[in-house]
Design a protein around this motif. Structure first.
Motif, short mmCIF file in Angstrom:
data_model
loop_
_atom_site.label_atom_id
_atom_site.label_comp_id
_atom_site.label_asym_id
_atom_site.label_seq_id
_atom_site.Cartn_x
_atom_site.Cartn_y
_atom_site.Cartn_z
N UNK A 138 59.27 46.90 22.24
CA UNK A 138 60.31 46.79 23.03
C UNK A 138 61.21 47.98 22.87
N UNK A 139 61.30 48.61 23.95
CA UNK A 139 62.26 49.87 24.00
C UNK A 139 63.24 49.66 24.88
N UNK A 140 64.52 49.77 24.53
CA UNK A 140 65.53 49.58 25.27
C UNK A 140 66.00 50.66 26.27
N UNK A 141 65.19 51.59 26.01
CA UNK A 141 65.21 52.87 26.91
C UNK A 141 64.56 52.48 28.49
N UNK A 142 63.57 51.57 28.14
CA UNK A 142 63.12 50.96 29.33
C UNK A 142 63.47 49.69 29.91
N UNK A 143 63.62 48.61 28.88
CA UNK A 143 64.19 47.37 29.35
C UNK A 143 65.11 46.63 28.47
N UNK A 144 65.71 45.88 28.79
CA UNK A 144 66.55 45.22 27.67
C UNK A 144 65.94 43.92 27.25
N UNK A 145 64.88 43.31 28.08
CA UNK A 145 64.08 42.16 27.75
C UNK A 145 63.13 42.40 27.04
#
Length: 336
Positions: A225-232
């Motif tokens: 999970x990388x918030x730079x790509x998605x919050x989900x």
């Protein structure tokens, strides 16, 4: 403490045999800014061999984003009975084209699919060029496997739709020669893309899985999970949750990041979750899935799934859509 590494993480596979690797097979593609180079790996013996087209990720490494990468996967699958074809896409850093937007950079998402189709169109040439390969390939049993951006490439070959930003055309670039796909840590649906990533990679904002009908295995890490790509948290599982039909399977790996333990290369510096046993499990499970998918009635996948579930601490778990009632929609976020 020194630990013995295994080949298949305790999962059942057939006997390995020596592998012959030939590279590069160089094909000239009209209007492509560079020749298409391919690495071919195959077992030294056997006929009627199924084929895996392996699409590399985008990545920041100098050579892993080319046919030089993914040795832990390609070598294993070839040793256990597949012909593995690894094209080098135009986003390989060594070609110096990533900044060329006019040529399709930085992602070259459309030309990546064209590369894979061109390889299939020229299997005769590849068999002729590679010593000892002619007459040993089964053209009816072909799978496409991709990691990260390579997963996006495989998704398109399996029917995933992308809207052309130039004219608004919804592109369907599926290839019916692909009997099965494996998407490893691929990008999720466009509506889940974070603003920063959308600004950098606008082509990914239109990704939709509602037309991805080809049977597929989706492999994700529960810590990818990388918030730079998605919050989900479940964004990279969209290819499973949002695609139609019940012919999709999800493999979730415990404690795995984006590199799924180090699949992109031996001792790869870009791997943040290095774990040789996790890599062993990934390649053995994908091998088993493709064995059974390309050979209906082959028990490899059922045997591997049972062996996985029986382990005291399984490295992952498997989901299928057998109990799904409603067809997926791009308006859903999916669930775990």
């Amino acid at each position: 403490m020194n630990t013995l590494f295994t080949e298949a993480a305790g999962l059942p596979v057939n006997a390995a045999q020596p592998v012959v690797t030939f590279a590069p097979v160089t094909l000239t593609v009209p209007d492509r800014p560079a020749p298409l180079e391919i690495k071919v790996s195959a077992p030294v013996s056997g006929k009627g061999l199924p084929v895996i087209l392996l699409s590399h990720g985008h990545g920041a490494s100098n050579f892993l984003a080319s046919f030089h990468g993914y040795g832990p996967l390609a070598n294993f699958w070839a040793a256990h009975g597949f012909v593995v074809l690894q094209p080098t896409h135009l986003d390989f850093p060594g070609l110096g084209l990533r900044d060329d937007v006019t040529a399709g950079g930085p992602l070259f998402w459309r030309s990546r699919v064209e590369d894979m189709r061109f390889v299939l169109d020229h299997l005769d040439d590849i068999e002729t060029i590679v010593p000892g390969l002619a007459g040993r390939v089964d053209r009816t049993r072909i799978a496409a496997v991709g990691h990260s951006l390579g997963g996006h490439t495989v998704g398109m070959l399996c029917g995933m739709a992308v809207t052309d930003p130039l004219d608004g055309t919804v592109l369907d670039l599926r290839d019916d020669r692909i009997a099965a796909g494996v998407i490893m840590a691929g990008p999720g649906a466009g509506d889940g893309l974070a603003r920063t990533a959308a600004e950098r990679f606008p082509d990914l904002t239109t990704t939709s899985f509602t037309t991805m009908t080809t049977q597929a295995l989706v492999v994700v890490g529960d810590e990818d999970h990388n918030p730079m790509f998605s919050d989900r948290q479940d964004w990279r599982a969209d290819a499973y949750h949002r695609s139609p039909g019940r012919n999709k399977t999800l493999l979730t790996l415990q404690g795995a990041g984006h590199m799924l333990g180090g699949i992109s290369g031996y001792d790869a510096g870009e791997t943040t979750d290095e774990n040789p046993e996790r890599v062993a499990a990934v390649r053995a499970l994908i091998w088993a899935y493709l064995r059974s998918t390309l050979n209906p009635g082959d028990p490899a996948w059922a045997d591997a799934a049972a062996a996985l579930a029986a382990q005291p601490t399984p490295p992952g778990h498997i989901q299928t859509k057998d109990n799904v009632v409603d067809e997926p929609s791009d308006q859903l976020t999916g669930c775990r």
